[in-house]
Design an enzyme around this catalytic site. Structure first.
Site, PDB file in Angstrom:
ATOM      1  N   ASP A  99       0.820  -1.208   0.000  1.00 28.35           N
ATOM      2  CA  ASP A  99       0.000   0.000   0.000  1.00 28.35           C
ATOM      3  C   ASP A  99       0.853   1.257   0.000  1.00 28.35           C
ATOM      4  O   ASP A  99       0.585   2.198  -0.727  1.00 28.35           O
ATOM      5  CB  ASP A  99      -0.996   0.003   1.172  1.00 28.35           C
ATOM      6  CG  ASP A  99      -0.348  -0.172   2.538  1.00 28.35           C
ATOM      7  OD1 ASP A  99       0.873  -0.439   2.620  1.00 28.35           O
ATOM      8  OD2 ASP A  99      -1.072  -0.080   3.540  1.00 28.35           O
ATOM      9  N   ASP A 102       7.302   3.638   2.648  1.00 33.39           N
ATOM     10  CA  ASP A 102       7.816   4.811   3.356  1.00 33.39           C
ATOM     11  C   ASP A 102       9.230   4.550   3.858  1.00 33.39           C
ATOM     12  O   ASP A 102      10.180   4.805   3.142  1.00 33.39           O
ATOM     13  CB  ASP A 102       6.842   5.333   4.427  1.00 33.39           C
ATOM     14  CG  ASP A 102       6.362   4.274   5.396  1.00 33.39           C
ATOM     15  OD1 ASP A 102       6.984   3.203   5.512  1.00 33.39           O
ATOM     16  OD2 ASP A 102       5.353   4.531   6.060  1.00 33.39           O
ATOM     17  N   LYS A 130       6.411   7.361  -0.351  1.00 32.55           N
ATOM     18  CA  LYS A 130       6.687   8.501   0.522  1.00 32.55           C
ATOM     19  C   LYS A 130       8.207   8.577   0.709  1.00 32.55           C
ATOM     20  O   LYS A 130       8.749   8.181   1.730  1.00 32.55           O
ATOM     21  CB  LYS A 130       5.973   8.300   1.865  1.00 32.55           C
ATOM     22  CG  LYS A 130       5.792   9.559   2.666  1.00 32.55           C
ATOM     23  CD  LYS A 130       5.133   9.274   4.019  1.00 32.55           C
ATOM     24  CE  LYS A 130       3.641   9.177   3.930  1.00 32.55           C
ATOM     25  NZ  LYS A 130       3.012   9.160   5.288  1.00 32.55           N
ATOM     26  N   ARG A 164      -9.878   2.076   6.221  1.00 33.27           N
ATOM     27  CA  ARG A 164      -9.437   1.270   5.074  1.00 33.27           C
ATOM     28  C   ARG A 164     -10.460   1.274   3.943  1.00 33.27           C
ATOM     29  O   ARG A 164     -10.110   1.148   2.784  1.00 33.27           O
ATOM     30  CB  ARG A 164      -9.198  -0.182   5.491  1.00 33.27           C
ATOM     31  CG  ARG A 164      -8.016  -0.411   6.376  1.00 33.27           C
ATOM     32  CD  ARG A 164      -7.793  -1.919   6.555  1.00 33.27           C
ATOM     33  NE  ARG A 164      -6.925  -2.225   7.659  1.00 33.27           N
ATOM     34  CZ  ARG A 164      -5.597  -2.215   7.613  1.00 33.27           C
ATOM     35  NH1 ARG A 164      -4.990  -1.884   6.495  1.00 33.27           N
ATOM     36  NH2 ARG A 164      -4.880  -2.520   8.674  1.00 33.27           N
TER      37      ARG A 164
END
Length: 180
Positions: A99, A102, A130, A164
């Site tokens: 998903d 990062d 990210k 979600r």
């Protein structure tokens, strides 16, 4: 739920369009290969469901569950495999479906784990990237969107198991996660 969203960052329509685009690219890149999509639960399940329908070549799927967050908003840096793959991966081309990329710690760990099991190749498809939060040198092979360093939820991403089911990616209001 909507009252906790500061703003919509990526609309449902933008997500659908980008997922179709990378699904087409993955289909071209893996044509004739033994592709297995591996969803990193729970956050990527919505993305993977849409992505696998956008791929027009045969694929198998499997799921892994890992933990590095607990109920907090920042990674602990310690990755635990809660559920490993059901199928052997020796010689299989793995596409890890995530998903959000990062810190990169979880995916880096999983890549080493799957490599040790003899995977033919391992690549990454992520809904969100990210890069400001990266702690290891890791890039996604397929990414839908880069996002700023804000707390995002929706389309599979959660805070404390909530949000979600939002059909978009939104920025969570700080008071929604600081009041805990």
């Amino acid at each position: 739920m909507l009252e906790d969203i500061e703003r919509v960052l990526i609309s449902k329509e933008e997500i659908q369009q980008k997922v179709r685009e990378i699904g087409k690219q993955i289909s071209e890149d893996y044509r004739g290969k033994n592709l297995m999509l591996v969803s990193v639960l729970k956050g990527s399940v919505v993305f993977m469901a849409d992505l696998m329908r956008a791929i027009d070549i045969p694929v198998s799927i499997d799921f892994m569950s890992v933990s590095s967050y607990g109920c907090g908003t920042k990674t602990s840096g310690i990755v635990r495999i809660i559920k490993d793959l059901n199928e052997p991966v020796a010689g299989v081309d793995i596409l890890l479906v995530e998903d959000i990329l990062d810190s990169g710690l979880t995916l880096s760990y999983l890549m080493e784990h799957l490599s040790a099991k003899g995977a033919g190749s391992i690549r990454i498809a992520t809904l969100l990237d990210k890069p400001e939060r990266r702690r290891v040198n890791l890039l996604a092979d397929y990414k839908c969107f880069s996002v700023p360093d804000e707390f995002v939820v929706g389309y599979g991403l959660d805070f404390d198991e909530k949000y979600r089911n939002l059909p978009f990616v939104g920025v969570l209001k700080p008071d929604a996660y600081t009041k805990k």
